[in-house]
Write an enzyme that holds these catalytic residues in place. Structure first.
Site, PDB file in Angstrom:
ATOM      1  N   GLY A 119       0.784  -1.237   0.000  1.00 26.49           N
ATOM      2  CA  GLY A 119       0.000   0.000   0.000  1.00 26.49           C
ATOM      3  C   GLY A 119       0.811   1.279   0.000  1.00 26.49           C
TER       4      GLY A 119
ATOM      5  N   ASN B   7       1.490   3.013  -2.634  1.00 24.75           N
ATOM      6  CA  ASN B   7       0.767   3.947  -3.513  1.00 24.75           C
ATOM      7  C   ASN B   7      -0.461   4.512  -2.810  1.00 24.75           C
ATOM      8  OD1 ASN B   7       1.914   4.252  -6.312  1.00 24.75           O
ATOM      9  ND2 ASN B   7       2.061   2.039  -6.045  1.00 24.75           N
TER      10      ASN B   7
ATOM     11  N   ARG C 253     -15.062 -15.026  -9.544  1.00 25.59           N
ATOM     12  CA  ARG C 253     -14.634 -13.625  -9.717  1.00 25.59           C
ATOM     13  C   ARG C 253     -15.841 -12.699  -9.709  1.00 25.59           C
ATOM     14  NH1 ARG C 253      -9.313 -13.553 -10.898  1.00 25.59           N
ATOM     15  NH2 ARG C 253      -8.447 -15.232 -12.139  1.00 25.59           N
TER      16      ARG C 253
ATOM     17  N   MET D 292      -4.193  -7.050  -6.822  1.00 24.58           N
ATOM     18  CA  MET D 292      -3.720  -8.185  -7.617  1.00 24.58           C
ATOM     19  C   MET D 292      -4.859  -9.128  -8.007  1.00 24.58           C
ATOM     20  SD  MET D 292      -0.703  -7.153  -7.666  1.00 24.58           S
ATOM     21  CE  MET D 292       0.268  -8.449  -8.399  1.00 24.58           C
ATOM     22  N   ARG D 293      -5.929  -8.569  -8.527  1.00 20.10           N
ATOM     23  CA  ARG D 293      -7.044  -9.387  -8.992  1.00 20.10           C
ATOM     24  C   ARG D 293      -7.458  -8.923 -10.376  1.00 20.10           C
ATOM     25  NH1 ARG D 293      -7.911 -13.875  -6.936  1.00 20.10           N
ATOM     26  NH2 ARG D 293     -10.070 -13.824  -7.627  1.00 20.10           N
ATOM     27  N   ILE D 294      -7.874  -9.869 -11.201  1.00 16.87           N
ATOM     28  CA  ILE D 294      -8.443  -9.518 -12.504  1.00 16.87           C
ATOM     29  C   ILE D 294      -9.897  -9.112 -12.265  1.00 16.87           C
ATOM     30  CG2 ILE D 294      -9.186 -10.496 -14.719  1.00 16.87           C
ATOM     31  CD1 ILE D 294      -6.628 -12.261 -14.543  1.00 16.87           C
TER      32      ILE D 294
ATOM     33  N   HIS E 207       0.273   0.679 -13.056  1.00 13.42           N
ATOM     34  CA  HIS E 207       1.027  -0.513 -13.446  1.00 13.42           C
ATOM     35  C   HIS E 207       2.507  -0.133 -13.541  1.00 13.42           C
ATOM     36  CE1 HIS E 207       1.756  -4.393 -15.244  1.00 13.42           C
ATOM     37  NE2 HIS E 207       2.524  -3.794 -16.119  1.00 13.42           N
TER      38      HIS E 207
ATOM     39  N   ASP F 252      -4.151  -4.919 -18.146  1.00 10.02           N
ATOM     40  CA  ASP F 252      -3.313  -3.724 -18.339  1.00 10.02           C
ATOM     41  C   ASP F 252      -3.388  -3.197 -19.771  1.00 10.02           C
ATOM     42  OD1 ASP F 252      -2.416  -3.978 -15.640  1.00 10.02           O
ATOM     43  OD2 ASP F 252      -1.032  -5.533 -16.287  1.00 10.02           O
TER      44      ASP F 252
HETATM   45  C1  GRF Z   1       3.303  -1.243  -7.385  1.00  9.72           C
HETATM   46  O1  GRF Z   1       4.484  -1.358  -8.131  1.00  9.72           O
HETATM   47  C2  GRF Z   1       2.117  -1.219  -8.288  1.00  9.72           C
HETATM   48  O2  GRF Z   1       2.318  -0.539  -9.471  1.00  9.72           O
HETATM   49  C3  GRF Z   1       1.948  -2.690  -8.570  1.00  9.72           C
HETATM   50  O3  GRF Z   1       2.197  -3.326  -7.353  1.00  9.72           O
HETATM   51  C4  GRF Z   1       3.040  -2.504  -6.573  1.00  9.72           C
HETATM   52  C5  GRF Z   1       2.249  -2.238  -5.330  1.00  9.72           C
HETATM   53  O4  GRF Z   1       2.906  -1.455  -4.448  1.00  9.72           O
HETATM   54  N1  GRF Z   1       0.685  -2.972  -9.168  1.00  9.72           N
HETATM   55  P1  GRF Z   1       2.144  -0.832  -3.212  1.00  9.72           P
HETATM   56  O5  GRF Z   1       1.196  -1.888  -2.658  1.00  9.72           O
HETATM   57  O6  GRF Z   1       1.423   0.386  -3.669  1.00  9.72           O
HETATM   58  O7  GRF Z   1       3.223  -0.551  -2.222  1.00  9.72           O
END
Ligand code: GRF
Length: 211
Positions: free
Chosen positions: A13, A15, A64, A89-91, A108, A144
């Site tokens: 997390g 981001n 899903r 991390m899910r489609i 991404h 993506d």
């Molecule tokens: C980041 O590189 C994001 O782009 C990718 O997974 C990573 C997640 O990082 N999808 P965080 O959970 O935001 O630390």
């Protein structure tokens, strides 16, 4: 009017943290809920520390579509306007896409369309490309593949190992994502049949170089 943002996470997390740091105290936008499919995701702890509602929705032992129905219900309960996938991390399925048309964005860690899918930084590192980076794009039904909103690039250095490169990409992600989300909540992003246009605030650009 305050625009409400829902953030989906699966991992550390960082981001999300960049969004928390960028949007705390802003009046025009609010992080309304953070949802994770992983109970132990550090992202949930970051949300709690910032007093943002945090919800764990288990994806196991359900389809899903069933999982996405629960996501949509939760996002609606929190009156979310925009959905941000930040290390989720899910489609996603049409159930989520149709509930928030042109309102779901993803970050991404590659310069799409190169290196979609998982382990993008590893793919880039092993391919030998000398310019790497990150992309924020609208989410569509592919992996993506949605319309690109903005990208940030970084150069590979001669002595970079994989961790160096991954960390440098992550650093630009933390600049790129809050910038694009602020364009989104300010209504600056338009998408027309896959063509994205942005009414850029002064000083912003749709691409930049990181250190
Ligand atoms: C980041 O590189 C994001 O782009 C990718 O997974 C990573 C997640 O990082 N999808 P965080 O959970 O935001 O630390």
């Amino acid at each position: 009017m305050t625009v409400r943002i829902g953030v989906l996470v699966s991992g550390t997390g960082t981001n999300l943290q960049a969004l928390i740091d960028g949007f705390t105290g802003k009046t025009h936008a609010e992080l309304a809920v953070v949802i994770s499919n992983k109970e132990t995701a550090q992202g949930l702890e970051r949300a709690q520390a910032a007093s943002i509602p945090s919800v764990y929705i288990d994806h196991r032992q359900k389809s899903r579509t069933h999982f996405d129905t629960e996501l949509v219900n939760c996002l609606r309960e929190h009156s979310v306007d925009w959905v941000v996938l930040a290390g989720f991390m899910r489609i996603v399925t049409p159930t989520l896409l149709n509930a928030f048309p042109e309102r779901i964005i993803n970050i991404h860690p590659s310069l799409l369309p190169s290196f979609p899918g998982s382990h993008a930084q590893r793919q880039a590192f092993e391919s030998g490309v000398q310019v790497v980076g990150a992309t924020v794009h609208f989410v569509d039904g592919g992996t993506d593949t949605g319309p690109i909103i903005a990208q940030a690039a970084v150069s590979r250095r001669e002595d970079d190992n994989f961790d160096d490169l991954r960390d440098r990409i992550l650093k630009v992600e933390h600049r790129l994502l809050p910038m694009v989300v602020s364009w989104a909540v300010e209504g600056r992003i338009k998408v027309n049949e896959g063509d994205v246009s942005v009414d850029l605030p002064e000083g912003d650009t749709r691409s930049f170089w990181g250190d």
